[in-house]
Motif scaffolding. Structure first.
Motif, short mmCIF file in Angstrom:
data_model
loop_
_atom_site.label_atom_id
_atom_site.label_comp_id
_atom_site.label_asym_id
_atom_site.label_seq_id
_atom_site.Cartn_x
_atom_site.Cartn_y
_atom_site.Cartn_z
N UNK A 1 0.81 -1.45 0.01
CA UNK A 1 0.35 0.25 0.22
C UNK A 1 0.62 1.29 0.17
N UNK A 2 0.61 2.35 -0.57
CA UNK A 2 1.40 3.40 -0.61
C UNK A 2 0.52 4.87 0.21
N UNK A 3 1.03 5.36 0.98
CA UNK A 3 0.05 6.07 1.97
C UNK A 3 0.35 7.64 0.93
N UNK B 1 -2.24 6.00 -9.73
CA UNK B 1 -2.84 7.00 -8.95
C UNK B 1 -4.00 5.36 -7.71
N UNK B 2 -4.70 5.22 -8.89
CA UNK B 2 -5.64 3.95 -7.71
C UNK B 2 -4.60 3.39 -6.46
N UNK B 3 -3.80 3.32 -7.02
CA UNK B 3 -3.38 2.09 -6.08
C UNK B 3 -2.33 3.06 -5.09
N UNK B 4 -2.93 4.73 -4.51
CA UNK B 4 -2.53 5.59 -3.86
C UNK B 4 -3.32 5.83 -3.18
N UNK B 5 -3.45 6.09 -1.83
CA UNK B 5 -4.34 6.64 -1.02
C UNK B 5 -3.98 8.34 -1.18
N UNK B 6 -2.72 9.06 -1.45
CA UNK B 6 -3.29 10.02 -1.94
C UNK B 6 -1.47 11.04 -3.35
#
Length: 207
Positions: A44-46, A63-68
């Motif tokens: 997970x990428x915060x 983008x879909x793999x990042x919280x921000x």
């Protein structure tokens, strides 16, 4: 090539339907595939920082793999195109800035900087930009660097490419993986290098 001429060249390329053939060229698609694989290798990428978004081809994948996700590009046209391409997501922050001037107290657990640093004027500017990026990388965070090789970059009129910048980054970060992407032409040859920021533990005295 002067900085203004480089920016003019970038702006002209961004006016094309598929700038730099980032969508249509098999070499570029493979490069993005490997970039995404490396970016996601730690889970997970915060909060990620992408430096240089072109027309948003990789931004759309990341983008879909990042919280921000924070995206910085010196070219307003690039941000406009990438923003339009990724408008279905609301967690992306867009900033028009030169990477040498961009600064934030926030730390990122992933920084992606690909095909960007060779646009800087000389080795001094490249080194300063690297120091700036590393200062914004969280302890234990990762930086993904990508670039055409030194020989190609110098042929294009740039100061340095992959090998030179990789050496600089190895002075501050720990290299985890290096991938070569190669296409059919001499210009389609780049390195992707994935680095980790060491966690420096302070040792307290017992006295």
């Amino acid at each position: 090539m002067s900085r203004n001429k480089k920016y003019q060249s970038l702006d002209l390329e961004l006016a094309n339907d598929d700038p730099w053939r980032l969508d249509g060229n098999p070499f570029e698609r493979e490069r993005h595939t490997q970039m995404l694989r490396l970016s996601l290798s730690q889970g997970v990428i915060t909060h990620a920082l992408e430096v240089g978004c072109a027309a948003g081809g990789f931004t759309e994948k990341l983008a879909p793999h990042c919280e921000r996700l924070t995206v910085v590009d010196v070219m307003p046209r690039a941000i406009g195109r990438a923003c339009q391409r990724t408008k279905r997501w609301s967690h992306i922050t867009w900033i028009a800035s030169d990477i040498q001037e961009f600064s934030t107290p926030e730390l990122f657990d992933l920084i992606v900087v690909a095909e960007v640093l060779y646009y800087l004027e000389d080795m001094t500017e490249i080194r300063a930009a690297i120091r700036n990026l590393v200062q914004m990388l969280a302890p234990g965070g990762h930086l993904l660097f990508g670039s055409a090789r030194d020989a190609a970059c110098r042929r294009w009129g740039h100061a340095a490419g992959a090998e030179s910048v990789k050496t600089m980054l190895n002075e501050m970060l720990i290299e985890v993986e290096c991938v070569q992407c190669k296409g059919e032409s001499a210009d389609e040859d780049c390195l992707l290098v994935y680095f980790r920021n060491p966690v420096r533990v302070s040792i307290k005295s017992n006295s």
